[in-house]
Design a protein around this motif. Structure first.
Motif, PDB file in Angstrom:
ATOM      1  N   LYS A   1      28.724 -25.805  41.875  1.00  0.00           N
ATOM      2  CA  LYS A   1      28.096 -25.930  40.549  1.00  0.00           C
ATOM      3  C   LYS A   1      26.773 -26.693  40.656  1.00  0.00           C
ATOM      4  CE  LYS A   1      28.975 -27.594  35.878  1.00  0.00           C
ATOM      5  NZ  LYS A   1      29.917 -28.272  34.994  1.00  0.00           N
ATOM      6  N   ARG A   2      26.752 -27.715  41.518  1.00  0.00           N
ATOM      7  CA  ARG A   2      25.498 -28.466  41.696  1.00  0.00           C
ATOM      8  C   ARG A   2      24.423 -27.569  42.319  1.00  0.00           C
ATOM      9  NH1 ARG A   2      29.057 -32.562  43.199  1.00  0.00           N
ATOM     10  NH2 ARG A   2      28.701 -32.268  45.432  1.00  0.00           N
TER      11      ARG A   2
ATOM     12  N   LEU B   1      31.935 -18.846  33.683  1.00  0.00           N
ATOM     13  CA  LEU B   1      30.953 -18.145  34.523  1.00  0.00           C
ATOM     14  C   LEU B   1      30.793 -18.833  35.879  1.00  0.00           C
ATOM     15  CD1 LEU B   1      28.372 -17.390  31.707  1.00  0.00           C
ATOM     16  CD2 LEU B   1      29.431 -15.644  33.136  1.00  0.00           C
ATOM     17  N   VAL B   2      30.797 -20.159  35.869  1.00  0.00           N
ATOM     18  CA  VAL B   2      30.689 -20.879  37.155  1.00  0.00           C
ATOM     19  C   VAL B   2      31.884 -20.518  38.032  1.00  0.00           C
ATOM     20  CG1 VAL B   2      30.804 -23.169  38.240  1.00  0.00           C
ATOM     21  CG2 VAL B   2      29.271 -22.794  36.305  1.00  0.00           C
ATOM     22  N   HIS B   3      33.072 -20.474  37.428  1.00  0.00           N
ATOM     23  CA  HIS B   3      34.281 -20.137  38.188  1.00  0.00           C
ATOM     24  C   HIS B   3      34.167 -18.724  38.781  1.00  0.00           C
ATOM     25  CE1 HIS B   3      38.513 -20.260  39.268  1.00  0.00           C
ATOM     26  NE2 HIS B   3      38.639 -19.054  38.744  1.00  0.00           N
ATOM     27  N   LEU B   4      33.652 -17.800  37.963  1.00  0.00           N
ATOM     28  CA  LEU B   4      33.520 -16.412  38.432  1.00  0.00           C
ATOM     29  C   LEU B   4      32.488 -16.320  39.561  1.00  0.00           C
ATOM     30  CD1 LEU B   4      34.132 -13.384  38.129  1.00  0.00           C
ATOM     31  CD2 LEU B   4      32.430 -13.278  36.303  1.00  0.00           C
ATOM     32  N   ALA B   5      31.334 -16.985  39.395  1.00  0.00           N
ATOM     33  CA  ALA B   5      30.300 -16.966  40.440  1.00  0.00           C
ATOM     34  C   ALA B   5      30.868 -17.544  41.742  1.00  0.00           C
ATOM     35  CB  ALA B   5      29.088 -17.782  39.985  1.00  0.00           C
TER      36      ALA B   5
ATOM     37  N   PHE C   1      26.554 -10.467  41.518  1.00  0.00           N
ATOM     38  CA  PHE C   1      26.370 -11.923  41.573  1.00  0.00           C
ATOM     39  C   PHE C   1      25.223 -12.352  40.649  1.00  0.00           C
ATOM     40  CE2 PHE C   1      25.103 -15.861  44.054  1.00  0.00           C
ATOM     41  CZ  PHE C   1      26.212 -16.588  43.650  1.00  0.00           C
ATOM     42  N   ILE C   2      24.120 -11.591  40.696  1.00  0.00           N
ATOM     43  CA  ILE C   2      22.960 -11.914  39.841  1.00  0.00           C
ATOM     44  C   ILE C   2      23.350 -11.799  38.363  1.00  0.00           C
ATOM     45  CG2 ILE C   2      20.665 -11.093  39.132  1.00  0.00           C
ATOM     46  CD1 ILE C   2      20.222 -10.348  42.116  1.00  0.00           C
ATOM     47  N   SER C   3      24.189 -10.794  38.039  1.00  0.00           N
ATOM     48  CA  SER C   3      24.611 -10.625  36.627  1.00  0.00           C
ATOM     49  C   SER C   3      25.304 -11.885  36.121  1.00  0.00           C
ATOM     50  CB  SER C   3      25.563  -9.441  36.483  1.00  0.00           C
ATOM     51  OG  SER C   3      24.919  -8.269  36.868  1.00  0.00           O
ATOM     52  N   VAL C   4      26.146 -12.474  36.976  1.00  0.00           N
ATOM     53  CA  VAL C   4      26.864 -13.683  36.556  1.00  0.00           C
ATOM     54  C   VAL C   4      25.867 -14.830  36.379  1.00  0.00           C
ATOM     55  CG1 VAL C   4      28.709 -15.298  37.127  1.00  0.00           C
ATOM     56  CG2 VAL C   4      28.923 -12.904  37.789  1.00  0.00           C
ATOM     57  N   LEU C   5      24.907 -14.933  37.315  1.00  0.00           N
ATOM     58  CA  LEU C   5      23.910 -16.010  37.202  1.00  0.00           C
ATOM     59  C   LEU C   5      23.047 -15.807  35.951  1.00  0.00           C
ATOM     60  CD1 LEU C   5      22.791 -16.460  40.932  1.00  0.00           C
ATOM     61  CD2 LEU C   5      24.556 -17.696  39.675  1.00  0.00           C
ATOM     62  N   LYS C   6      22.753 -14.535  35.625  1.00  0.00           N
ATOM     63  CA  LYS C   6      21.994 -14.259  34.391  1.00  0.00           C
ATOM     64  C   LYS C   6      22.796 -14.709  33.175  1.00  0.00           C
ATOM     65  CE  LYS C   6      19.066 -10.227  35.396  1.00  0.00           C
ATOM     66  NZ  LYS C   6      19.060  -8.755  35.250  1.00  0.00           N
ATOM     67  N   GLY C   7      24.098 -14.453  33.246  1.00  0.00           N
ATOM     68  CA  GLY C   7      24.978 -14.913  32.160  1.00  0.00           C
ATOM     69  C   GLY C   7      24.868 -16.418  31.976  1.00  0.00           C
ATOM     70  N   LEU C   8      24.811 -17.137  33.111  1.00  0.00           N
ATOM     71  CA  LEU C   8      24.678 -18.603  33.028  1.00  0.00           C
ATOM     72  C   LEU C   8      23.331 -19.002  32.432  1.00  0.00           C
ATOM     73  CD1 LEU C   8      26.296 -19.708  36.373  1.00  0.00           C
ATOM     74  CD2 LEU C   8      26.917 -20.557  34.123  1.00  0.00           C
ATOM     75  N   GLN C   9      22.303 -18.198  32.719  1.00  0.00           N
ATOM     76  CA  GLN C   9      20.986 -18.502  32.152  1.00  0.00           C
ATOM     77  C   GLN C   9      21.006 -18.399  30.639  1.00  0.00           C
ATOM     78  OE1 GLN C   9      18.346 -15.852  34.329  1.00  0.00           O
ATOM     79  NE2 GLN C   9      16.940 -17.549  34.639  1.00  0.00           N
ATOM     80  N   ILE C  10      21.853 -17.499  30.130  1.00  0.00           N
ATOM     81  CA  ILE C  10      21.862 -17.298  28.669  1.00  0.00           C
ATOM     82  C   ILE C  10      22.944 -18.125  27.989  1.00  0.00           C
ATOM     83  CG2 ILE C  10      22.408 -15.541  26.928  1.00  0.00           C
ATOM     84  CD1 ILE C  10      20.602 -13.677  28.538  1.00  0.00           C
ATOM     85  N   HIS C  11      24.113 -18.224  28.621  1.00  0.00           N
ATOM     86  CA  HIS C  11      25.245 -18.879  27.937  1.00  0.00           C
ATOM     87  C   HIS C  11      25.607 -20.237  28.516  1.00  0.00           C
ATOM     88  CE1 HIS C  11      26.011 -15.217  25.717  1.00  0.00           C
ATOM     89  NE2 HIS C  11      26.040 -14.533  26.835  1.00  0.00           N
ATOM     90  N   GLY C  12      24.830 -20.719  29.484  1.00  0.00           N
ATOM     91  CA  GLY C  12      25.192 -21.976  30.152  1.00  0.00           C
ATOM     92  C   GLY C  12      25.303 -23.160  29.222  1.00  0.00           C
ATOM     93  N   GLN C  13      24.656 -23.049  28.046  1.00  0.00           N
ATOM     94  CA  GLN C  13      24.684 -24.195  27.130  1.00  0.00           C
ATOM     95  C   GLN C  13      26.039 -24.343  26.448  1.00  0.00           C
ATOM     96  OE1 GLN C  13      22.512 -23.472  23.471  1.00  0.00           O
ATOM     97  NE2 GLN C  13      22.087 -21.399  24.140  1.00  0.00           N
TER      98      GLN C  13
END
Length: 1199
Positions: free
Chosen positions: A1145-1146, A1087-1091, A1067-1079
């Motif tokens: 997502k919120r 990534l949001v869908h996967l989380a 779960f943290i890996s996906v959130l880390k992905g959002l930290q880097i690719h969320g833009q």
């Protein structure tokens, strides 16, 4: 605060602004001044009076602009906390500035007008319509004051539409309120815009010829331009009925304005947006009025006038717009005609086609290319394609294509009228070349569509052009080729013509064979042309290459007259040994090499596509090849092998296992003799002996000509090429009965599929041990002690070729280099080419071995162990640019073609260690890249130049994509996806990002995937790689992995007992992905869908996930509790998936990275106003306190 305080503060601000804008200021002064101004805007309680004072007409433009910026800042960031009276005071003063606070329309600076209109729009966004119902009336009143005010009103209306509809930069409810109120008032707004346009245009036309009234005329013209720009902002989205109201009055006006030089570009823009509208066909029907006499007349006369005035940028831009208008008209016609809208073919269709053809024959290559898609749509259309006017246009279109296919118009040249236009459109010759290549491909498509409707005309024209080229003397032009005196370069007029003619004939002839019935083919004409081409002799490599393409294009005629086959073969064999200078000692240029390679590939193609035709001439072909092979120096190794491949392809037609096996044994005897000799065995299995044998330990005095070990290298290449050719081409008959009769069938699999044997298996497996030895040796060459043994000349022999580097960095090749330079300029380049090709070919053999020899290959003793100890040895030292092709051309096909019964014994033992290693390697590489980007600028100045870093980083990206693609292909079957298309192209980048994310519900694990996930070590390696890769800085790889791989893999291991730490880590890996690719929208959505999937599936079993959620910055605990309780205690009425996902997502918004441009932006908060519409029952969880102002006064702004 007193007036004195305001004045003294303003004086300080004026000084500060002057310092900021003065180029002579020092940086320290400028920063201090900037800080003072920013702090003033943020903190000062008297911003409004100061801003208004600075915005007075008496101040300089820079100071006024700053004053207005202060007011804009107040409206954007302080509005919610301002007392009502102060809001009214500010609003009245701003409207006063529009009324009489600016210079006249022609004198005022555009940036002052811009900021003034922005302030009004910001107030509208916050208060209209609920608190400012008379806003439109006020704007109307202002516009009656004169041109200056009308122009500002236009700017305000345009900006409002852009913010609300185009960019949607405000909260949903406010946007809905404003857009619906705009829509309700659209009739008034449109009528106001049209009246403004009409009145000002009429005044402008009346006064423009009177010199005394020139200033007034210019003012009206400015308002006209502003009205057109504002219309352009509305036409795109308002109901089409407004655009076509009053018998299309707007369209009529726009057509009239096309002949008004100052207004024509704005009018064309509006017309283009109107004609490009999508929507219900019935609503679009009135647009057909543009095919009427009047509209057509205006459009065509405007085009003629603009074109007649020579090349002026303004006129050229206008011509481009008009061309787009005609294209969009064509698209509308194609959509409406033949639908249920009852639209007839327009009476002016012929006139339209003539106009369209005029753009297709215009000197500008860009305009020509703009018309192609529409021509294609017309030729494809079910109704129009039978229209006599369009059919009559086909010969004219093809005639135009004959000119358009000639590659002229390079911006650096002056040899064609197109060059001048190209200088407007292209930055460099390379840029033009890339454009022209795609334009030519597009023309090929459209020509084929035209020839589907009229195949004979195209063939006739191709024949005439071919005959003309064969009899015209060669014109090399001013530039001679470096290949030889009197030969063409790629810029020579003759080559340009030959090249175009060849493309034309290839396109139309292939289409004719597809379209006409067998009996209708003009065989005699085709054979006549073929004879002319076969009899044509030339010593020019570029022209000869075109001749060979024409031979291939005309070859299908030989199927009707097989007696011409020997002549064709003779022509091709003569070209295989083509030289410009006989027995040339100088290095061959690319142009010569291309001819020889072209001839070889033509022979292979002929044997592949027409084997039955060639089979009777097999002996002749075989003798030809034997003769060529007998002279060791005559052909390169690649050419020899190409000819042997052709023989193997024909031998597949023997359809007799024993006969084919005997032939392959005879063909490969010289290779086997050389490959299995004791000396070769020693060389292939010992890196030192190998380096010495190929001459890489020498120091060479003349690096251009001297190459003592060339022959040794060519012997190794010859063997490897031959093995590859045989493995790739030798096959059993496709028909099961023929295979059975010929002795190829050896049994059936448990599932009932036939098992075949390949006649080459015995020969190839005999050579297999030495091949693995060579691969092991080649891998070991990268060990530091071996690299140290390379000679001075060859220290960089194992590096990438410059061509490869440029391809990875996306740098274009200089055009002339492609043909005129020698293939290898120095012996070092030749050595680099040898190592690179040898490495690739060895892996191509292994990659082809599975599909070719099937069970005979996969049952080789200890195959997995043998491969691990050869292909996968010393991987740590193998550079990324070598590892990448290994995965793509060897591992991927080997695994995909493996029969399921060998998964456990062969695939898993091989892939387990490989995946573990690849994960470790990539993690280290990405760690280096991340550290590099966090280091300070000063520390980074080491020996590694930037270009090298860029290359390394891009290689890591491409390797990452290759690895993730390999894992995905092995594990996941996506319905309807062809795995071969997923390999990343060099240089393809984030432009390929998909922004729509499709939940990977259809993705299931393959049988191989299930087998891999049963093995704990393999499963762990794959899962860790997949989830770690989400935070590597490659958006393309992240998106593919998220959508295709992560969930199917995780779903497979869910039934087991996962450790709580592992679940948290996923779960943290996906959130880390959002930290880097969320833009990036595409990555973020995936990534949001996967989380969301992970949290929904695993939260009920693992409370640890909630603990992870609680660590997210700025998370609302109450909202999380609410989400959790719904998840753990589902109600019978399930909440819609979208609403649950939006809620989630919120919750995680705190860890989604924003784009750099938004990271430090001050948040703008626009409050919702009382709803305009009847309230639906409020939803739980929505913020009920958003409108705590409580005043609710419907007329806060009374005029």
């Amino acid at each position: 605060m007193s007036a004195e305080q305001v004045s003294s503060l303003c004086e300080q601000l004026v000084k500060a602004v002057t310092v900021i804008m003065d180029p002579a200021s020092t940086q320290r002064y400028r920063l201090e001044a900037l800080k003072f101004c920013e702090e003033f805007k943020e903190k000062c309680p008297i911003c409004v009076p100061c801003g208004l004072k600075l915005a007075e007409k008496t101040q300089t433009a820079i100071v006024r602009h700053f004053g207005l910026q202060i007011l804009e800042h107040v409206v954007k960031f302080r509005w919610n906390n301002m007392p009502r009276l102060e809001k009214v005071y500010l609003k009245n003063n701003v409207m006063g500035l529009i009324s009489n606070g600016t210079q006249s329309i022609l004198e005022e600076e555009s940036h002052i007008k811009g900021v003034l209109s922005r302030i009004v729009v910001e107030m509208i966004k916050r208060e209209w319509p609920q608190h400012w119902p008379d806003m439109l009336k006020e704007l109307d009143t202002l516009s009656k004051q004169g041109e200056t005010q009308t122009e500002l009103v236009m700017f305000i209306l345009l900006r409002l539409a852009e913010d609300v509809v185009t960019f949607q930069t405000l909260p949903t409810q406010r946007r809905r309120d404003i857009q619906q109120t705009l829509t309700q008032n659209m009739e008034k707004i449109f009528s106001f815009l049209l009246t403004t346009l009409q009145q000002n245009v009429n005044k402008y036309r009346r006064m423009k010829t009177d010199l005394a009234q020139e200033t007034k005329a210019q003012a009206n013209c400015r308002v006209g331009i502003a009205a057109l720009n504002t219309l352009a902002g509305y036409i795109d989205w308002v109901a089409l009925s407004h655009v076509t109201a009053d018998n299309c009055k707007l369209l009529e006006m726009l057509c009239l304005l096309l002949n008004e030089p100052e207004l024509q570009i704005g009018a064309a823009e509006c017309l283009l947006i109107a004609v490009s509208r999508k929507g219900k066909l019935e609503d679009r029907k009135p647009l057909m009025v543009l095919f009427g006499d009047v509209a057509m007349h205006y459009i065509l006369s405007a085009a003629q006038t603009a074109d007649g005035e020579g090349l002026v940028e303004k006129h050229y831009v206008f011509l481009k717009r008009l061309c787009q208008v005609l294209c969009a008209l064509g698209s509308q016609l194609c959509a409406l005609l033949g639908s249920e809208c009852d639209v007839e073919t327009p009476a002016n269709f012929g006139k339209y086609l003539d106009a369209f053809l005029a753009f297709t024959t215009h000197p500008s290559q860009f305009l020509r290319s703009s018309t192609q898609i529409t021509w294609g749509a017309l030729f494809r259309h079910e109704v129009l394609s039978h229209n006599p006017l369009l059919l009559a246009m086909i010969p004219k279109y093809l005639r135009a294509s004959m000119t358009n296919l000639v590659k002229v118009g390079f911006p650096s040249k002056t040899d064609s009228p197109s060059c001048e236009y190209s200088r407007f459109d292209f930055d460099s010759d390379e840029d033009f070349n890339a454009f022209f290549n795609s334009f030519r491909a597009q023309q090929g498509e459209v020509m084929r569509m035209a020839c589907r409707l009229d195949p004979r005309t195209g063939f006739q024209m191709a024949g005439e052009w071919l005959k003309y080229q064969l009899t015209t003397p060669v014109d090399t032009g001013p530039m001679n080729s470096r290949t030889g005196e009197g030969l063409c370069s790629i810029f020579s007029p003759s080559f340009a013509q030959w090249d175009a003619m060849t493309f034309f004939s290839e396109s139309v002839i292939s289409q004719m064979f597809r379209t006409l019935d067998k009996d209708d083919i003009p065989v005699n004409d085709g054979i006549d042309l073929l004879q002319l081409v076969l009899n044509f002799e030339t010593k020019d490599p570029l022209i000869l290459s075109c001749v060979l393409t024409n031979v291939s294009a005309l070859f299908p005629f030989v199927t009707y007259r097989p007696e011409y086959l020997p002549q064709v073969l003779s022509k091709l064999f003569a070209s295989v040994t083509f030289e410009v200078i006989e027995e040339s000692k100088a290095p061959r240029t690319r142009a010569v090499k291309n001819v020889r390679r072209h001839a070889c590939s033509s022979i292979i193609k002929m044997c592949r596509d027409y084997p039955q035709l060639v089979l009777p001439n097999f002996e002749m072909l075989y003798n030809h090849v034997k003769q060529l092979l007998s002279n060791e120096l005559l052909l390169t190794q690649m050419e020899k092998c190409a000819l042997m491949e052709a023989l193997v392809l024909i031998s597949n037609q023997f359809k007799d296992y024993e006969r084919q096996k005997a032939f392959l044994e005879e063909l490969m005897a010289p290779v086997a003799g050389l490959w299995l000799s004791p000396e070769m065995q020693r060389v292939l299995s010992d890196p030192e002996a190998f380096i010495s044998y190929v001459g890489a330990d020498n120091k060479i005095a003349d690096p251009v000509l001297e190459d003592p070990s060339g022959l040794n290298r060519s012997r190794i290449s010859f063997c490897v090429y031959t093995i590859l050719g045989v493995v790739k081409r030798a096959r059993w008959p496709a028909d099961t009965e023929e295979a059975k009769a010929g002795g190829f069938l050896v049994g059936y699999t448990p599932s009932g599929n036939p098992i075949y044997r390949n006649p080459c298996t015995e020969q190839v497996l005999k050579l297999f041990d030495n091949l693995l030895a060579l691969i092991r040796t080649h891998n070991n060459l990268y060990m530091p002690e071996m690299v140290a043994r390379l000679g001075e000349t060859f220290a960089k022999a194992l590096d990438m070729l410059e061509v490869e580097k440029n391809a990875i960095l996306g740098l274009p090749q200089p055009l002339l280099e492609l043909y005129d330079s020698p293939v290898y300029k120095t012996v070092l380049e030749r050595m680099q080419g040898f190592f690179c090709t040898l490495y690739d070919n060895c892996f191509h053999i292994l990659g082809n071995a599975g599909p070719s020899m099937q069970q005979d290959f996969y049952t080789v003793d200890c195959l997995a162990t043998q491969l691990l100890s050869s292909a996968f040895t010393n991987l740590n030292n193998i550079p990324d640019y070598r590892l990448r092709p290994m995965l793509r051309v060897f591992v991927k096909p080997l695994v995909l073609s493996c029969p399921p019964e060998y998964y456990e014994t062969f695939v898993c033992p091989m892939l387990g260690p490989l995946f573990t290693y690849l994960h470790m390697r990539l993690s280290q590489k990405w760690q280096v890249i991340n550290q590099r980007s966090t280091l300070c600028e000063d520390d980074a100045a080491d020996d590694n130049p930037e270009s090298q870093e860029m290359l390394e980083e891009q290689l890591v990206r491409l390797l990452t994509r290759e690895v993730m693609d390999l894992i995905t292909v092995c594990c996941v079957s996506k319905k309807g996806v062809d795995h071969n298309t997923t390999a990343a192209v060099d240089g393809d980048d984030d432009e390929a990002m998909v922004t729509e994310v499709t939940p990977p519900a259809s993705a299931e694990l393959t049988e191989l995937g299930k087998c891999l996930t049963k093995q704990e070590d393999v499963c762990t390696a794959v899962l860790i790689t997949a989830f770690t890769s989400l935070s590597w800085k490659d958006t393309l790889s992240c998106q593919r992995t998220t959508t295709q791989l992560c969930w199917p893999l995780l779903k497979q291991v869910l039934p087991g007992n996962l450790l709580p730490d592992a679940v948290s880590w996923f779960f943290i890996s996906v959130l880390k992905g959002l930290q880097i690719h969320g833009q990036h929208d595409g990555c973020m959505a995936a990534l949001v869908h996967l989380a969301f999937q992970i949290y929904e599936a695993l939260r009920p079993r693992y409370t640890e996930l909630k603990a992870v959620m609680e660590q997210i910055p700025d998370i609302h605990r109450d909202s999380l509790e609410q989400f959790d309780s719904k998840l753990l205690n589902p109600t019978p009425q399930k909440v819609a998936d979208k609403r649950r996902k939006d809620h989630f997502k919120r919750l995680i918004a705190g860890c989604i990275e924003k784009p750099l441009g938004e990271q430090f932006r001050k948040e703008v908060h626009i409050r919702n106003l009382p709803s305009l519409f009847k309230k639906v029952k409020p939803l739980l969880g929505t913020d009920m306190l958003e409108n705590e102002d409580g005043e609710g006064l419907t007329a806060l702004f009374e005029p």
